[in-house]
Design an enzyme around this catalytic site. Structure first.
Site, short mmCIF file in Angstrom:
data_model
loop_
_atom_site.label_atom_id
_atom_site.label_comp_id
_atom_site.label_asym_id
_atom_site.label_seq_id
_atom_site.Cartn_x
_atom_site.Cartn_y
_atom_site.Cartn_z
N ASP A 14 1.17 -1.57 -0.30
CA ASP A 14 -0.11 -0.06 0.01
C ASP A 14 0.85 1.23 -0.27
O ASP A 14 1.71 1.40 -0.13
CB ASP A 14 -1.20 0.01 1.43
CG ASP A 14 -2.43 0.78 0.93
OD1 ASP A 14 -2.84 1.66 0.22
OD2 ASP A 14 -3.39 -0.13 1.05
N HIS B 209 -3.16 2.78 -4.83
CA HIS B 209 -2.30 3.11 -3.55
C HIS B 209 -0.95 2.19 -3.55
O HIS B 209 -0.30 0.72 -3.28
CB HIS B 209 -2.87 1.72 -2.87
CG HIS B 209 -4.24 2.12 -2.32
ND1 HIS B 209 -4.67 2.66 -0.90
CD2 HIS B 209 -5.39 2.02 -2.16
CE1 HIS B 209 -5.89 2.82 -0.52
NE2 HIS B 209 -7.11 2.86 -1.96
N GLU C 251 -9.66 2.81 -5.16
CA GLU C 251 -9.14 4.27 -5.10
C GLU C 251 -8.17 4.62 -5.73
O GLU C 251 -6.64 4.84 -4.99
CB GLU C 251 -9.44 3.91 -3.64
CG GLU C 251 -10.81 3.81 -2.81
CD GLU C 251 -10.03 3.70 -1.44
OE1 GLU C 251 -11.22 4.19 -0.22
OE2 GLU C 251 -8.80 3.59 -1.12
C1 ACM Z 1 -10.46 -0.40 0.39
O1 ACM Z 1 -11.14 0.35 1.16
N1 ACM Z 1 -10.16 0.60 0.09
C2 ACM Z 1 -11.03 -1.96 -0.68
#
Ligand code: ACM
Length: 539
Positions: free
Chosen positions: A179, A250, A313
């Site tokens: 991440d 991420h 995201e």
């Molecule tokens: C997530 O909670 N961004 C998968």
């Protein structure tokens, strides 16, 4: 003796229990039929130290012994556990996993002491009432996701979580390995991913609106030997490890290690706060080749059918501003930045299929279309899962509103992790993974369900335990048992069974949230302990 009504998750059917029973002791022998080696090893290594039951090998027909066998007239993962006078304990499983899940039930029948690491008394004897239990899972994907990127969990902690999963008959460990805030897996051809990407200089303390930082480096990673050990340990417990490498968003930790993966010339560090970093992967051939290299090493380490590529995201601002990304959009004819994301995920979908695996990603991967074999983790509610199932994709239901266990469990001012919505034990118990909108054909695409543990505000194992339990015990029953519709579920009955289950969790050393609220040492001073006013900050 444990009453059968104390079992968690609750089994399908029980005949008995009778008043009399079978006594296991130092002399009790074990016969393990073909294909039951994992359970044989697990029983000896668990019940031996806990109860002083060495379970030495013995003949199949020994009186009052323990017998394990695979019986393919039963369904996969199903089992029948019989405790019969003059015969002993017999576990028949539809496959090796079924025998193993039967052994988990046997351990619960033996009482909380069976969950200890060492016996309370060396001469302990264990009785189990005569009974027959027939049981099997509702879903084939009964998952737990652990985020080891936001806070690293050392290998032994991960092995402990695999044991906790096995005790709850959970069978898919979704390992969120990368991440913005950390890269946690050794990739031999790209050493900087861990040399640089696995450490950050400091850490935001609390949710992202908090003004505090912990001013010390945080980091760690798993070597490939660690990963092999984790995967093997899981396999011994009939748990599949599904690794996640999150792309194209991420990814700040990877870009900090290899700046050519990014869209700008700005030098980056591994991120020290929470939220969604704007620094995402550049949509170039170089990035694709780099990550093919990462996935090649991943496939050597993880035998799972599914490989998780994240896909959630991904902020598009850098792509909008980047001449390279804009040229790519034109060259590919994908229209816009969403099309570019879809192209990026599509590339790895084809790449994984060509390597005999299936892609799974968060529900954003649906945007822009998805290849046939790919599956979806539905996290932004049920909608993504419904759309995916209707389009013929397999789905794992893990809606944030129900099964994100980082969310707070209570409104109370002393709740140590005051983020997100309040999700109580009862809320999780009443979670239904299959939405009523789906037809039975569509519902067949719901492989199962998964609880997710994001660790921004869980800096150590005790905090992870606190957020996970007892809600993970309720979740395990949702994933395994044939529960009625949410409003008809017997939550009072579940809470009564939890009384004995808390004793098991105590014996396992789990620092769960007590029903009456946090213990003094579980509370937090300062910003973390303050009640939230207004809408809850979500990480
Ligand atoms: C997530 O909670 N961004 C998968």
């Amino acid at each position: 003796m444990t009453s059968v009504t104390d079992l968690i998750p609750e089994p399908r059917a029980i005949e008995g229990p009778m008043r009399c029973g079978v006594l296991l002791d130092e002399g009790t022998t074990l016969w393990a039929g073909p294909g039951t080696g994992t359970t044989e090893r697990w029983l000896r290594s668990t019940l031996g130290p806990a109860l002083g039951l060495p379970l030495r090998p013995g003949p199949q027909d020994a009186r009052d012994s323990v017998r394990l066998c695979v019986d393919d007239s039963l369904e996969p993962e199903a089992y029948k556990l019989s405790v019969i006078a003059d015969w002993g304990v017999e576990i028949r499983g539809g496959d090796a996993a079924g025998v193993f899940w039967g052994a988990q039930t046997l351990r619960q029948l033996l009482g909380p002491e069976a969950f200890r690491k060492a016996p309370v008394r060396p001469d302990i004897k264990r009785g189990i009432p005569h009974q027959i239990i027939e049981d099997g899972p509702r879903f084939r994907w009964r998952g737990l996701m652990l985020d080891v990127a936001r806070h690293f969990m050392p290998k032994d902690g991960v092995l402990r979580y695999l044991d906790l999963m096995a005790a709850h008959k959970l069978n898919v460990f979704h390992f969120h390995l990368t991440d913005d805030q950390g890269w946690r897996i050794e990739i031999e051809r790209y050493p900087r991913l861990t040399e640089v990407g696995s450490w950050r200089a400091r850490t935001k303390f609390g949710h992202r609106a908090s003004p505090l930082w912990e001013e010390k480096p945080h980091g760690g990673y798993y070597t490939q030997d660690d990963i092999r050990e984790i995967v093997a340990y899981a396999a011994e417990r009939h748990i599949t490890v599904v690794p996640e490498i999150d792309v194209p968003g991420h990814s700040q930790a990877a870009i900090a290690a290899y700046p050519e993966l990014g869209n700008t010339d700005t030098s980056l560090s591994v991120w020290d706060t929470w939220g969604i970093s704007p620094n995402v992967l550049a949509p170039t051939d170089n990035t694709l080749r780099f990550y093919e290299g990462v996935f090649e090493e991943l496939l050597e380490l993880f035998p799972s059918e599914f490989i998780h590529v994240g896909g959630d995201e991904c902020l598009k601002d850098q792509w909008r501003a980047s001449p390279t990304a804009q040229a790519r959009i034109k060259e590919l004819g994908v229209g816009d930045e969403d099309g570019l994301q879809s192209w990026f995920i599509g590339h790895f979908d084809k790449w994984l299929s060509a390597h005999g695996r299936r892609l799974i990603g968060w529900d954003e991967i649906l945007e822009g279309g998805l290849a046939r074999g790919a599956a979806v983790s539905s996290w932004r509610g049920y909608e993504g899962g419904i759309t995916a199932a209707r389009a013929g994709h397999d789905v794992v239901m893990c809606p944030e509103q129900q099964v994100y266990l980082d969310h707070r469990q209570h409104e109370g001012a002393d709740e140590p992790v005051p983020i997100g919505y309040v999700r109580t034990l009862e809320d999780v118990y009443r979670f239904e993974p299959v939405p009523p909108e789906l037809t039975s054909t569509e519902a067949a695409h719901v492989l199962g369900t998964q609880a997710n543990l994001w660790t921004e505000v869980m800096e150590d194992q005790a905090r992870v335990d606190y957020q996970a339990f007892p809600r993970l015990s309720a979740f395990a029953e949702v994933a395994w048992s044939d529960l009625p519709a949410p409003a008809e579920r017997d939550f009072d009955g579940f809470e009564r069974r939890m009384v004995r289950h808390y004793e098991r969790l105590d014996a396992l050393g789990v620092s769960y949230r007590p029903p009456a609220g946090p213990l003094p040492w579980q509370r937090r001073p300062g910003v973390l302990g303050r009640p939230i006013e207004g809408p809850p900050p979500n990480r």
